[in-house]
Write a protein that holds these residues in place. Structure first.
Motif, PDB file in Angstrom:
ATOM      1  N   ARG A 161      60.358  23.263  46.504  1.00  0.00           N
ATOM      2  CA  ARG A 161      59.129  22.630  46.052  1.00  0.00           C
ATOM      3  C   ARG A 161      59.476  21.223  45.564  1.00  0.00           C
ATOM      4  O   ARG A 161      60.503  21.016  44.921  1.00  0.00           O
ATOM      5  CB  ARG A 161      58.508  23.408  44.900  1.00  0.00           C
ATOM      6  CG  ARG A 161      58.219  24.871  45.154  1.00  0.00           C
ATOM      7  CD  ARG A 161      57.627  25.473  43.885  1.00  0.00           C
ATOM      8  NE  ARG A 161      57.469  26.916  43.967  1.00  0.00           N
ATOM      9  CZ  ARG A 161      56.937  27.663  42.998  1.00  0.00           C
ATOM     10  NH1 ARG A 161      56.549  27.070  41.863  1.00  0.00           N
ATOM     11  NH2 ARG A 161      56.809  28.961  43.141  1.00  0.00           N
ATOM     12  N   SER A 162      58.594  20.289  45.817  1.00  0.00           N
ATOM     13  CA  SER A 162      58.868  18.923  45.372  1.00  0.00           C
ATOM     14  C   SER A 162      58.961  18.855  43.853  1.00  0.00           C
ATOM     15  O   SER A 162      59.759  18.094  43.293  1.00  0.00           O
ATOM     16  CB  SER A 162      57.783  17.965  45.880  1.00  0.00           C
ATOM     17  OG  SER A 162      56.503  18.361  45.420  1.00  0.00           O
ATOM     18  N   ALA A 163      58.161  19.674  43.165  1.00  0.00           N
ATOM     19  CA  ALA A 163      58.199  19.661  41.703  1.00  0.00           C
ATOM     20  C   ALA A 163      59.549  20.144  41.180  1.00  0.00           C
ATOM     21  O   ALA A 163      60.049  19.648  40.163  1.00  0.00           O
ATOM     22  CB  ALA A 163      57.081  20.536  41.144  1.00  0.00           C
ATOM     23  N   ASP A 164      60.150  21.108  41.872  1.00  0.00           N
ATOM     24  CA  ASP A 164      61.466  21.603  41.451  1.00  0.00           C
ATOM     25  C   ASP A 164      62.531  20.547  41.659  1.00  0.00           C
ATOM     26  O   ASP A 164      63.424  20.369  40.814  1.00  0.00           O
ATOM     27  CB  ASP A 164      61.826  22.866  42.234  1.00  0.00           C
ATOM     28  CG  ASP A 164      60.988  24.064  41.829  1.00  0.00           C
ATOM     29  OD1 ASP A 164      60.344  24.013  40.762  1.00  0.00           O
ATOM     30  OD2 ASP A 164      60.969  25.054  42.589  1.00  0.00           O
ATOM     31  N   LEU A 165      62.465  19.846  42.778  1.00  0.00           N
ATOM     32  CA  LEU A 165      63.441  18.794  43.048  1.00  0.00           C
ATOM     33  C   LEU A 165      63.328  17.680  42.011  1.00  0.00           C
ATOM     34  O   LEU A 165      64.345  17.132  41.556  1.00  0.00           O
ATOM     35  CB  LEU A 165      63.236  18.235  44.455  1.00  0.00           C
ATOM     36  CG  LEU A 165      63.492  19.205  45.609  1.00  0.00           C
ATOM     37  CD1 LEU A 165      63.240  18.517  46.950  1.00  0.00           C
ATOM     38  CD2 LEU A 165      64.915  19.757  45.564  1.00  0.00           C
ATOM     39  N   ALA A 199      59.641  11.630  28.718  1.00  0.00           N
ATOM     40  CA  ALA A 199      58.919  10.683  29.564  1.00  0.00           C
ATOM     41  C   ALA A 199      58.404  11.348  30.837  1.00  0.00           C
ATOM     42  O   ALA A 199      57.367  10.962  31.383  1.00  0.00           O
ATOM     43  CB  ALA A 199      59.818   9.498  29.916  1.00  0.00           C
ATOM     44  N   ALA A 200      59.122  12.367  31.303  1.00  0.00           N
ATOM     45  CA  ALA A 200      58.705  13.089  32.501  1.00  0.00           C
ATOM     46  C   ALA A 200      57.709  14.207  32.195  1.00  0.00           C
ATOM     47  O   ALA A 200      57.220  14.872  33.114  1.00  0.00           O
ATOM     48  CB  ALA A 200      59.929  13.675  33.199  1.00  0.00           C
ATOM     49  N   GLY A 201      57.425  14.439  30.914  1.00  0.00           N
ATOM     50  CA  GLY A 201      56.468  15.457  30.529  1.00  0.00           C
ATOM     51  C   GLY A 201      57.044  16.854  30.411  1.00  0.00           C
ATOM     52  O   GLY A 201      56.287  17.837  30.389  1.00  0.00           O
ATOM     53  N   TYR A 202      58.357  16.966  30.302  1.00  0.00           N
ATOM     54  CA  TYR A 202      59.003  18.272  30.266  1.00  0.00           C
ATOM     55  C   TYR A 202      59.215  18.763  28.834  1.00  0.00           C
ATOM     56  O   TYR A 202      59.345  17.980  27.898  1.00  0.00           O
ATOM     57  CB  TYR A 202      60.356  18.215  30.972  1.00  0.00           C
ATOM     58  CG  TYR A 202      60.268  17.888  32.442  1.00  0.00           C
ATOM     59  CD1 TYR A 202      59.256  18.411  33.238  1.00  0.00           C
ATOM     60  CD2 TYR A 202      61.193  17.036  33.040  1.00  0.00           C
ATOM     61  CE1 TYR A 202      59.174  18.117  34.597  1.00  0.00           C
ATOM     62  CE2 TYR A 202      61.124  16.732  34.398  1.00  0.00           C
ATOM     63  CZ  TYR A 202      60.109  17.277  35.165  1.00  0.00           C
ATOM     64  OH  TYR A 202      60.029  16.982  36.508  1.00  0.00           O
ATOM     65  N   VAL A 255      69.091  11.982  26.354  1.00  0.00           N
ATOM     66  CA  VAL A 255      68.572  13.167  27.048  1.00  0.00           C
ATOM     67  C   VAL A 255      67.089  13.348  26.777  1.00  0.00           C
ATOM     68  O   VAL A 255      66.267  13.473  27.701  1.00  0.00           O
ATOM     69  CB  VAL A 255      69.338  14.429  26.615  1.00  0.00           C
ATOM     70  CG1 VAL A 255      68.697  15.678  27.222  1.00  0.00           C
ATOM     71  CG2 VAL A 255      70.804  14.344  27.023  1.00  0.00           C
ATOM     72  N   GLY A 256      66.724  13.370  25.507  1.00  0.00           N
ATOM     73  CA  GLY A 256      65.343  13.668  25.141  1.00  0.00           C
ATOM     74  C   GLY A 256      64.345  12.660  25.636  1.00  0.00           C
ATOM     75  O   GLY A 256      63.240  13.031  26.059  1.00  0.00           O
ATOM     76  N   ALA A 257      64.702  11.375  25.596  1.00  0.00           N
ATOM     77  CA  ALA A 257      63.757  10.341  26.015  1.00  0.00           C
ATOM     78  C   ALA A 257      63.389  10.506  27.480  1.00  0.00           C
ATOM     79  O   ALA A 257      62.218  10.341  27.867  1.00  0.00           O
ATOM     80  CB  ALA A 257      64.358   8.960  25.754  1.00  0.00           C
ATOM     81  N   ILE A 258      64.364  10.835  28.321  1.00  0.00           N
ATOM     82  CA  ILE A 258      64.091  10.995  29.745  1.00  0.00           C
ATOM     83  C   ILE A 258      63.276  12.258  30.003  1.00  0.00           C
ATOM     84  O   ILE A 258      62.326  12.262  30.788  1.00  0.00           O
ATOM     85  CB  ILE A 258      65.406  10.992  30.535  1.00  0.00           C
ATOM     86  CG1 ILE A 258      65.988   9.576  30.559  1.00  0.00           C
ATOM     87  CG2 ILE A 258      65.211  11.523  31.957  1.00  0.00           C
ATOM     88  CD1 ILE A 258      67.333   9.455  31.213  1.00  0.00           C
ATOM     89  N   GLY A 259      63.616  13.338  29.325  1.00  0.00           N
ATOM     90  CA  GLY A 259      62.851  14.568  29.497  1.00  0.00           C
ATOM     91  C   GLY A 259      61.415  14.420  29.041  1.00  0.00           C
ATOM     92  O   GLY A 259      60.479  14.854  29.738  1.00  0.00           O
ATOM     93  N   ALA A 297      66.270  16.565  39.456  1.00  0.00           N
ATOM     94  CA  ALA A 297      66.699  15.163  39.484  1.00  0.00           C
ATOM     95  C   ALA A 297      66.574  14.530  38.106  1.00  0.00           C
ATOM     96  O   ALA A 297      67.424  13.727  37.694  1.00  0.00           O
ATOM     97  CB  ALA A 297      65.881  14.384  40.513  1.00  0.00           C
ATOM     98  N   THR A 298      65.536  14.881  37.368  1.00  0.00           N
ATOM     99  CA  THR A 298      65.350  14.321  36.028  1.00  0.00           C
ATOM    100  C   THR A 298      66.427  14.832  35.080  1.00  0.00           C
ATOM    101  O   THR A 298      66.961  14.080  34.258  1.00  0.00           O
ATOM    102  CB  THR A 298      63.957  14.678  35.492  1.00  0.00           C
ATOM    103  OG1 THR A 298      62.962  14.197  36.400  1.00  0.00           O
ATOM    104  CG2 THR A 298      63.723  14.054  34.127  1.00  0.00           C
TER     105      THR A 298
END
Length: 255
Positions: A122-126, A162-165, A156-160, A130-131
């Motif tokens: 799934r594109s969402a999994d990729l 920012a992606a909404g995770y 770590v946290g800032a990137i996660g 990647a994030t």
């Protein structure tokens, strides 16, 4: 107490790290639709035996667990974040798999994890995987003498975020060396410029864990080991063992 490693000790840890890399590569290559998680554990055991190494995970018993860990790999699938116990479950098309593995040679440990998709992704999994990898790379880049533990956590946290995770608050990285888990704990969120000052000779396992659904909460499986996202969304987990040196960060678990 945090033990600073000598150049010779880092070389010994690098040897363990190369075994970790070899096992993770072999397990990922073996993972396919229809393969049992126990089969992947057997692949890992075979590489360990061939390299004359010991498992860091087998029979490990941390304070939170009710029983010793019964396998050499953690195999976490889809909504399992970490600490999945390999069983007779067969991988299905599109499964998101996270494999965590540690090896011990002559008393020195290495620890790393990878996430990948079996079959048609799934594109969402990729994007999730990647994030997580991007967050790991960003964290490693901060690992310089004089910087702070909060810089690693913030990267770590800032990137996660920012992606909404989502990010499980109680689990993250750790020091590593003569024991698989040593001080300090390395959270996956933090404030830059705060916390323990980094010094050459420190070795840390950095391990971003992200929940695709955006929620931080999780549930513990009935076996007392596996962590699952509470909303059932998928999770990714990546990790490297990294030494802080005067010449920059040195990743000890690369192939």
């Amino acid at each position: 107490m945090i033990e600073l490693k000598t150049d010779g000790e880092l070389a010994a840890m690098r040897t363990a790290g190369q075994v970790v890399a070899a096992v993770l590569a072999a397990v990922e290559q073996a993972a396919a639709v229809g393969v049992r998680l126990l089969d992947l554990d057997e692949v890992a055991r075979g590489v360990l035996a061939g390299r004359g190494a010991k498992s860091s995970f087998l029979h490990y018993l941390p304070a939170f667990a009710p029983t010793p860990f019964p396998a050499v790999i953690c195999a976490s699938v889809n909504d399992a974040v970490v600490h999945g116990i390999p069983d007779n479950t067969r991988l299905a098309d599109g499964d998101l798999v996270s494999i965590d593995f540690g090896a011990n040679i002559d008393g020195w440990h290495g620890d790393a994890a990878v996430s990948f998709v079996v079959g048609e992704p799934r594109s969402a999994d990729l994007a999730l995987i990647a994030t997580a990898r991007r967050a790991l790379d960003a964290a490693i880049a901060t690992m310089l003498p004089g910087e702070r533990l909060g810089d690693i956590a913030h990267a770590v946290g800032a990137i996660g975020r920012a992606a909404g995770y989502g990010i499980p608050a109680d689990f993250g990285g750790h020091g590593i060396g003569r024991a698989m888990h040593e001080a300090p704990a390395v959270p996956n969120e933090g404030t830059p410029g705060r916390g323990l000052r980094l010094r050459a000779g420190m070795v840390l396992a950095i391990e971003p864990m992200f929940h695709a659904g955006g929620r931080d909460d999780y549930r513990m499986a009935g076996n007392g080991w596996a962590l699952h996202t509470l909303d059932g969304s998928r999770a990714a987990h990546v990790e490297h063992t990294v030494a802080i040196t005067d010449n920059g960060p040195r990743v000890l678990t690369l192939p």
